[in-house]
Design a protein around this motif. Structure first.
Motif: not given
Length: 808
Positions: A481-482, A486-487, A490, A503, A544, A569, A573
């Motif tokens: 993700v990071w 993209d977040y 998750y 993040y 992001g 972010a 999650g």
């Protein structure tokens, strides 16, 4: 303290003798003497790299202590790291491990007056590079030799930390005089079975003479004693306590503790030595029994399953002696206020201090302690095998009395690294640490502390036959993700336990202004760039922003939006993972804290200021969480109850326009048992907007803290109205209250009072208001702040105070 003569050091240091504060280190002593600049400011870190490549000497002169002792020992609780100790010109010993203590018998070397003690520290770099050259290089995450020395790995730099390689007497050093015998080791093993608590106190004694001894122990009103006959050096004293008050983690009960006292007596009953600790009666186990989804990772305390709401902990300062008990207590206050119940002590730092563990015991905060191996292939040859065994033995014994410690972990990401980070070819069959994680360390824990579970790594699937980072088994780390995605990704994971995910966001503005002299500040100005240690960190922050938020016009916008995106972010999650409580039983966010001023994954920056992420974490980790989640092509309202009481409430779910006009509404009855989750599908009329850019969903109960939002489009695409509001400022005790009344929708209203006064902080943040709604923000500061500045940009921000760009 002084540099060893004949080395290349700055002229002001060459030949200088500096007063040494103990415990301490070379950097802190040089800084106190005014001989170096603050290594945390600008790029001073780089200019001070010579310190880690220099040899140093500490010395003192003292008279023989009074008293007629049969034995005199020099006790070194911690030397950092490659040390040679001499007393009156005689070498007493050598050490090469920061993570263990040493005791040297020195009585025969003493003079009545003028005893001269010298501790020489050789360069950690020279030692590590020599070991690397001797044993053969091994891969790691950074171009530094940190795995070739038993020293705090992050001293050599990390993707959030500076490269400041320390040396010095970093823990207490003292003389211990004693006669007849002393308590060498006291290791209490505490268990609970039903209504019965049991303490087995394992005692090792060191003798100066060989005659009978008595060991006595008492706890919770119970007493026992045993005789240690001549020639015997160990014994066990057992105590049974009926219906003890149990130690519980926060959110599950009170963390009751009981004083355990152990005393050593001579044959005539005379006292020789004593030991005191506060212990807790509690049981702990892991459930990893395979099921239809893979294998869980569920922590049970006193046979109650605990959903872990955790944060990863790194050293709170590069220089450990600056981390005082009050500083730790404040950091623990911040963790508790964010509804955290577990701290994972990460494996690239240190075994945390007694103060750290005592505070965790007192507050009911659970602790997971990594053994100190991180992000590298570690050699298993000598001297490392012996050092690791001695270090692990000492630390397991030291931490055994603490009820907060619930899990030992073998390493951070090294088994994963061996599988996925292209290590196997360059290793060419050389050792990499497997023997530590799957053999040596579990044997030590099983022998010395069988009351606690051991897990070979983070991440780890429970078997070498299964990929170590398989989300369906054991613990997992989520870093795509990071790094690449993209977040919202998750939501593609249904893990059993997430031990790391994070993040980035920059630190508070006041922290940047203290640490950097950049004029003007910019996301890529020299100081900002130096205090961004992550590979391509700036580019990843920008990726992001582009996916979610409006275009920043200047640094102030960039700073606000990147901090906001970090908060968004992690909230996404955490709420996704918690909404699957039962299948997923824990999240440990990377990370709670920082060790210096830096752009990083932390919720608390290097100056101890709360970033917007902290406020988001407080809501997402609340005992009772209301969240809207995508489910089966639609939306669902999920109510998560991590409280010990049932949750009964009526939830109103409304689809409405940005102007506040309702389009559809429904009332749902919540009946959520203690420590469970309820998922309620939302009707299509709620889940499907007529115009995604102009509509939103809000779910709320009578408790304003239990409010959930769902926006059908990204902020960059929403047809936001220009932010309009009224703001008033009133004095209150210790600060001011800012009341914001919305005339349009205001998305994520946040105040940054530290821009006006570095001491100022605000009680809440990220508050979304519908037209006509109001919120009050309480600002605490050393002096009153200007009301106009407090209620305008860049101090008061919301998403829709930026221009809206064309839809993507």
């Amino acid at each position: 303290m002084r540099a060893v003569p004949g080395q290349q050091v700055p002229p002001e240091v060459d030949g200088a003798t500096v007063p040494a504060t103990l415990p301490g280190c070379v950097h802190t002593d040089l800084l106190a003497a005014g001989l170096i600049p603050d290594p945390y400011l600008d790029d001073n870190e780089t200019a001070l790299a010579w310190i880690g490549r220099t040899d140093w000497v500490y010395e003192t002169t003292f008279d023989r202590p009074p008293g007629d002792h049969a034995r005199l020992d020099l006790v070194c609780a911690g030397l950092d790291t490659v040390a040679t100790i001499t007393l009156n010109g005689v070498e007493v010993g050598r050490t090469e491990n920061m993570h263990r203590g040493h005791r040297f018998g020195v009585g025969s070397l003493f003079r009545a007056e003028g005893n001269h003690l010298v501790v020489r520290f050789d360069s950690a770099y020279r030692y590590a590079e020599a070991q690397r050259d001797r044993l053969g290089d091994r891969p790691n995450a950074y171009p530094e030799p940190f795995q070739f020395i038993r020293k705090m790995a992050c001293n050599f730099g990390w993707d959030w930390g500076p490269t400041l390689v320390t040396a010095g007497i970093w823990q207490e050093i003292a003389l211990h005089g004693w006669s007849v015998a002393r308590l060498a080791v006291v290791r209490p093993l505490v268990t609970v079975d039903g209504d019965t608590g049991r303490v087995e106190v394992h005692v090792d004694v060191e003798r100066a003479v060989d005659r009978p001894l008595t060991v006595r122990a008492q706890v919770a009103g119970q007493r026992a004693e045993v005789t240690v006959p001549p020639g015997q050096r160990s014994t066990v004293v057992a105590l049974t306590v009926h219906r003890p008050e149990l130690w519980w983690p926060r959110g599950y009960g009170a963390p009751h503790r009981h004083e355990l006292t152990v005393t050593l007596h001579d044959a005539d009953g005379g006292p020789l030595d004593e030991w005191h600790r506060r212990i807790g009666f509690r049981s702990v186990r892991l459930d990893t029994t395979p099921d239809e989804h893979g294998a869980p990772f569920t922590l049970y305390v006193n046979e109650v399953p605990v959903f872990v709401r955790g944060v990863n902990w790194i050293p709170d300062d590069v220089f450990p002696t600056r981390v005082t008990r009050p500083r730790l207590a404040h950091r623990f206050d911040q963790a508790e206020a964010a509804n955290v119940n577990l701290l994972r002590v990460w494996g690239g730092g240190r075994y945390e201090s007694t103060d750290f563990y005592d505070l965790a015991d007192e507050r009911g905060l659970l602790v997971q302690q990594d053994f100190l191996f991180a992000c590298a292939a570690y050699p298993e040859e000598e001297p490392f095998a012996t050092e690791v065994a001695a270090e692990a033995t000492e630390q397991v014994i030291r931490l055994a009395p603490h009820p907060s410690l619930v899990l030992w972990t073998g390493n951070n990401e090294n088994i994963w690294g061996w599988h996925d980070w292209d290590w196997q070819a360059p290793l060419a069959g050389r050792s990499w640490g497997r023997g530590y994680y799957l053999d040596l360390l579990p044997r030590i824990v099983a022998a010395l502390d069988p009351t606690r579970p051991y897990w070979p790594g983070s991440p780890w699937s429970g078997s070498e036959e299964i990929h170590p980072n398989d989300p369906a088994y054991g613990t997992t780390h989520i870093w795509d993700v990071w790094n690449t995605d993209d977040y919202v990704k998750y939501r593609e994971y249904l893990p059993r336990f997430v031990a790391e995910f994070g993040y980035q966001g920059p630190p508070a503005y006041a922290t940047l202004r203290r640490a950097l002299s950049d004029e003007p500040l910019a996301h890529d100005s020299p100081g900002m760039a130096h205090h961004q240690k992550a590979a391509d960190g700036d580019r990843k922050l920008r990726r992001g922003l582009d996916a979610h938020l409006p275009e920043p016009r200047d640094f102030d916008d960039w700073h606000w939006l990147t901090q906001l995106n970090q908060a968004r972010a992690i909230a996404l999650g955490v709420e996704h993972f918690r909404s699957h409580r039962g299948r997923c039983m824990g999240t440990i966010v990377w990370q709670l804290n920082d060790c210096w001023p830096v752009t990083s994954w932390a919720a608390i920056d290097g100056d101890g200021r709360r970033k917007p992420l902290w406020y988001a974490l407080r809501r997402s980790y609340a005992d009772r969480l209301l969240t809207v989640q995508p489910r089966d092509g639609g939306l669902a309202l999920v109510a998560v109850n991590d409280d010990g009481l049932p949750w009964r409430a009526s939830a109103t779910v409304t689809r409405l326009t940005l102007a506040g006009e309702p389009k559809a509404k429904s009332i749902l009855e919540l009946e959520v048992p203690a420590y469970e989750t309820v998922t309620l599908a939302l009707a299509a009329e709620l889940a499907r907007p007529d115009d995604a850019r102009d509509e939103l969903l809000v779910a709320e109960t009578d408790d304003p803290a239990e409010r959930a939002w769902w926006f059908f489009a990204e902020d960059r695409d929403v047809r936001w109205p220009t932010a309009a509001f009224d703001a008033t400022v009133q004095p209150t005790e210790g600060g001011q209250q800012v009341r914001v009344t919305a005339r349009t929708i205001l998305r994520d209203v946040t105040l940054f009072p530290d821009r006006l006064d570095p001491s100022a902080e605000v009680d809440t943040a990220l508050v979304t208001l519908l037209p006509g709604e109001a919120a009050t923000f309480t600002v605490r500061s050393a002096a009153p702040l200007d009301p106009t500045a407090l209620t305008t940009r860049p101090v008061l921000r919301c998403v829709n105070d930026l221009p809206v760009r064309a839809p993507a």
